[in-house]
Structures are given as C-alpha cells and as structure tokens.
Design a protein around this motif. Structure first.
Motif, PDB file in Angstrom:
ATOM      1  N   THR A  69       3.384  -8.139  -6.642  1.00  0.00           N
ATOM      2  CA  THR A  69       4.635  -7.287  -7.137  1.00  0.00           C
ATOM      3  C   THR A  69       5.693  -7.145  -6.139  1.00  0.00           C
ATOM      4  OG1 THR A  69       3.231  -5.939  -8.510  1.00  0.00           O
ATOM      5  CG2 THR A  69       5.543  -4.961  -8.052  1.00  0.00           C
ATOM      6  N   VAL A  70       5.391  -7.292  -4.813  1.00  0.00           N
ATOM      7  CA  VAL A  70       6.458  -7.183  -3.831  1.00  0.00           C
ATOM      8  C   VAL A  70       7.352  -8.417  -3.991  1.00  0.00           C
ATOM      9  CG1 VAL A  70       7.002  -7.131  -1.434  1.00  0.00           C
ATOM     10  CG2 VAL A  70       5.157  -5.475  -2.121  1.00  0.00           C
ATOM     11  N   TYR A  71       6.532  -9.514  -3.922  1.00  0.00           N
ATOM     12  CA  TYR A  71       7.056 -10.667  -3.852  1.00  0.00           C
ATOM     13  C   TYR A  71       7.757 -11.266  -5.424  1.00  0.00           C
ATOM     14  CZ  TYR A  71       4.717 -12.018   0.499  1.00  0.00           C
ATOM     15  OH  TYR A  71       4.542 -11.958   1.730  1.00  0.00           O
ATOM     16  N   LYS A  72       7.504 -10.347  -6.219  1.00  0.00           N
ATOM     17  CA  LYS A  72       8.515 -10.712  -7.495  1.00  0.00           C
ATOM     18  C   LYS A  72       9.846 -10.080  -7.325  1.00  0.00           C
ATOM     19  CE  LYS A  72       4.616 -10.210 -10.993  1.00  0.00           C
ATOM     20  NZ  LYS A  72       4.163  -9.346 -12.141  1.00  0.00           N
ATOM     21  N   HIS A  73       9.961  -9.315  -6.438  1.00  0.00           N
ATOM     22  CA  HIS A  73      11.242  -8.602  -6.285  1.00  0.00           C
ATOM     23  C   HIS A  73      11.916  -9.489  -5.015  1.00  0.00           C
ATOM     24  CE1 HIS A  73      11.138  -5.164  -9.199  1.00  0.00           C
ATOM     25  NE2 HIS A  73       9.845  -5.287  -8.774  1.00  0.00           N
ATOM     26  N   PHE A  74      11.346  -9.776  -3.800  1.00  0.00           N
ATOM     27  CA  PHE A  74      11.601 -10.204  -2.862  1.00  0.00           C
ATOM     28  C   PHE A  74      11.014 -11.525  -2.231  1.00  0.00           C
ATOM     29  CE2 PHE A  74      12.953  -5.626  -2.822  1.00  0.00           C
ATOM     30  CZ  PHE A  74      14.252  -5.735  -2.783  1.00  0.00           C
ATOM     31  N   GLU A  75      11.481 -12.515  -1.845  1.00  0.00           N
ATOM     32  CA  GLU A  75      10.725 -13.743  -1.549  1.00  0.00           C
ATOM     33  C   GLU A  75      10.173 -13.546  -0.284  1.00  0.00           C
ATOM     34  OE1 GLU A  75      13.453 -17.075  -1.882  1.00  0.00           O
ATOM     35  OE2 GLU A  75      13.620 -16.929  -3.898  1.00  0.00           O
ATOM     36  N   THR A  76      10.759 -12.760   0.628  1.00  0.00           N
ATOM     37  CA  THR A  76      10.065 -12.647   1.978  1.00  0.00           C
ATOM     38  C   THR A  76      10.223 -11.250   2.586  1.00  0.00           C
ATOM     39  OG1 THR A  76      12.377 -13.074   3.067  1.00  0.00           O
ATOM     40  CG2 THR A  76      10.994 -15.126   2.630  1.00  0.00           C
ATOM     41  N   LYS A  77       9.589 -11.106   3.674  1.00  0.00           N
ATOM     42  CA  LYS A  77       9.509  -9.647   4.117  1.00  0.00           C
ATOM     43  C   LYS A  77      10.932  -9.460   4.877  1.00  0.00           C
ATOM     44  CE  LYS A  77       7.841  -8.666   8.205  1.00  0.00           C
ATOM     45  NZ  LYS A  77       7.081  -8.268   9.460  1.00  0.00           N
ATOM     46  N   GLU A  78      11.301 -10.296   5.375  1.00  0.00           N
ATOM     47  CA  GLU A  78      12.562 -10.316   6.013  1.00  0.00           C
ATOM     48  C   GLU A  78      13.666 -10.010   5.161  1.00  0.00           C
ATOM     49  OE1 GLU A  78      10.376 -12.910   6.563  1.00  0.00           O
ATOM     50  OE2 GLU A  78       9.912 -12.034   8.741  1.00  0.00           O
ATOM     51  N   ALA A 128       0.767  -1.029   0.158  1.00  0.00           N
ATOM     52  CA  ALA A 128       0.193   0.257   0.123  1.00  0.00           C
ATOM     53  C   ALA A 128       0.912   1.310  -0.038  1.00  0.00           C
ATOM     54  CB  ALA A 128      -1.019   0.015   1.070  1.00  0.00           C
ATOM     55  N   HIS A 129       1.939   1.100   0.680  1.00  0.00           N
ATOM     56  CA  HIS A 129       2.694   2.270   0.909  1.00  0.00           C
ATOM     57  C   HIS A 129       3.558   2.675  -0.501  1.00  0.00           C
ATOM     58  CE1 HIS A 129       4.550   5.523   3.719  1.00  0.00           C
ATOM     59  NE2 HIS A 129       5.584   5.214   3.173  1.00  0.00           N
ATOM     60  N   ALA A 130       4.031   1.402  -1.175  1.00  0.00           N
ATOM     61  CA  ALA A 130       4.638   1.610  -2.384  1.00  0.00           C
ATOM     62  C   ALA A 130       3.747   1.938  -3.716  1.00  0.00           C
ATOM     63  CB  ALA A 130       5.450   0.336  -2.652  1.00  0.00           C
ATOM     64  N   GLY A 131       2.570   1.640  -3.406  1.00  0.00           N
ATOM     65  CA  GLY A 131       1.372   1.524  -4.327  1.00  0.00           C
ATOM     66  C   GLY A 131       1.545   0.615  -5.482  1.00  0.00           C
ATOM     67  N   VAL A 132       1.800  -0.564  -4.918  1.00  0.00           N
ATOM     68  CA  VAL A 132       1.776  -1.706  -5.813  1.00  0.00           C
ATOM     69  C   VAL A 132       1.015  -2.775  -5.226  1.00  0.00           C
ATOM     70  CG1 VAL A 132       4.025  -0.927  -6.666  1.00  0.00           C
ATOM     71  CG2 VAL A 132       3.962  -2.626  -4.802  1.00  0.00           C
ATOM     72  N   SER A 133       0.905  -3.955  -6.100  1.00  0.00           N
ATOM     73  CA  SER A 133       0.160  -5.344  -5.343  1.00  0.00           C
ATOM     74  C   SER A 133       1.327  -5.824  -4.307  1.00  0.00           C
ATOM     75  CB  SER A 133      -0.288  -5.896  -6.545  1.00  0.00           C
ATOM     76  OG  SER A 133       0.896  -6.597  -7.311  1.00  0.00           O
TER      77      SER A 133
END
Length: 213
Positions: free
Chosen positions: A58-67, A50-55
């Motif tokens: 999309t976040v998981y396309k770039h990074f496998e985990t939150k950590e 939400a903060h980045a304005g993406v789905s």
C-alpha cells in the motif's frame, strides 16, 4: 494506464475511489511524519507500514521510493505550517508586520506545533537540503516588497539569501538548544532585519508586538 480506446472512470464511483485514495495518502503522510519525528530518516518502509497500519504494498502504491515519501512528508509538513503562520497575519495591515510575524512564529514552533518541530530536529541534514524548496515563498514575498518599494535595498537577491541563512540558523537553534528562549530568537531576528532595509528601531518595535498564540 488508460488505453486510448478507453475512457477514464467517471461518476460517483470514480469520485469515491479518488476520495478514498486521497484519504489513504493523507493518513500515510500523517503517520510517516510522526515516525520521522520519533525516529528520523533511517526509518524503513516496513516501519512506515507498521506505523500507518497498512501493508508495504500500500505504501508503494502511493510512493515509489522511501526517499520520495519522506521528502513529500517534510515538504508538506512545512507547507501546512507555513499556511498556518500566514493565516495568523489576517487583519494585519502593515506589510512589514505581515512579513515579520510568521518569522517570529516559526521560532516558536516547538511549543505550538511539536510534531512539526520534531520532524526537523530528527532530520536536520535532509531538512537543510530542502531549504531552497521550502523558502521559495519567503523569497517571492520579499521580492514583491522590494518591487513595491516597501523595502528599498540594493542587491536584493544577496540580502534575501543572507536573511534566509540567518532565519534557518535561528530556527534550528531554537529547536536544538533546550536553553533557548523566545527572547533570544527575537533579539537575533531584530539584528538581522536591517539586512533587508528595516531600521533597527522598527525591528526592535516589531519584536514587542503581541503574538496571536
């Protein structure tokens, strides 16, 4: 994954896709760094998206985990800030001044780079765990000066370890304590520098040099 019988895409289209991916990744990291400074490590992937304005996907396309995302954000925030600090030594010829100037600048990050500073204020536990990673360049720099006999000390590894601990403590004190002063940090640093073979007189003189900020 590209099969052995296939060739990876080349040409302008591949270049545009790579650039687009890199821009999205950079924008995601920048947005997440702000969130880490505002809310801290307990932030969720939904909040990141939400903060980045993406789905979320999309976040998981770039990074496998939150950590992995959060650790990358902290390490890159430090790397960018460290590069800025080192850039301020351009034109400085004294190798001891080159070493100490970035230390003094680091203690002033709350004023010069508030987003960077807040990342660490809100995430002290995680930041502490990453100290061995983010202090690698400092350790390498100090060892080069010892090898060149600019610093003549015994037990250099122990002295470097002790100095790193003191620097981190001063840094965190400047971030956490609203009453902290730049002069307090400089005094603490001047008292620590003799651990690596810098005389008290030289250390005191270094604290009086003007800063490029």
């Amino acid at each position: 994954m590209v099969k052995l019988s296939e060739k990876p895409p080349v040409g302008p289209e591949a270049g545009r896709k790579a650039a687009y991916f890199a821009r999205n990744r950079a924008a995601l990291i920048a947005a997440t760094q702000i969130l880490l400074g505002d809310k801290g490590w307990n932030s969720t992937i939904d909040e990141v998206a939400a903060h980045a304005g993406v789905s979320v996907s999309t976040v998981y396309k770039h990074f496998e985990t939150k950590e992995l995302l959060f650790e990358t954000c902290v390490i890159e925030a430090w790397a960018n800030y460290e590069a800025w600090m080192l850039s301020q030594t351009a034109g400085v010829n004294d190798p001891i001044e080159q070493l100490v100037l970035p230390m003094r600048l680091m203690f002033r990050s709350k004023a010069t780079h508030p987003v960077f500073a807040m990342i660490f204020v809100r995430n002290l536990t995680e930041f502490t765990a990453l100290v061995p990673v983010i202090t690698q360049n400092l350790g390498a720099h100090l060892r080069r000066l010892v090898k060149a006999r600019v610093l003549e000390i015994d037990h250099p590894d122990l002295r470097i370890m002790n100095l790193k601990a003191v620097l981190m403590r001063i840094f965190l004190s400047q971030l956490e304590n609203p009453k902290s002063k730049d002069s307090d940090a400089d005094l603490a640093l001047s008292l620590a520098l003799p651990m690596i073979g810098i005389s008290p007189a030289k250390a005191k003189a270094l604290m009086k040099l003007p800063l490029p900020i």
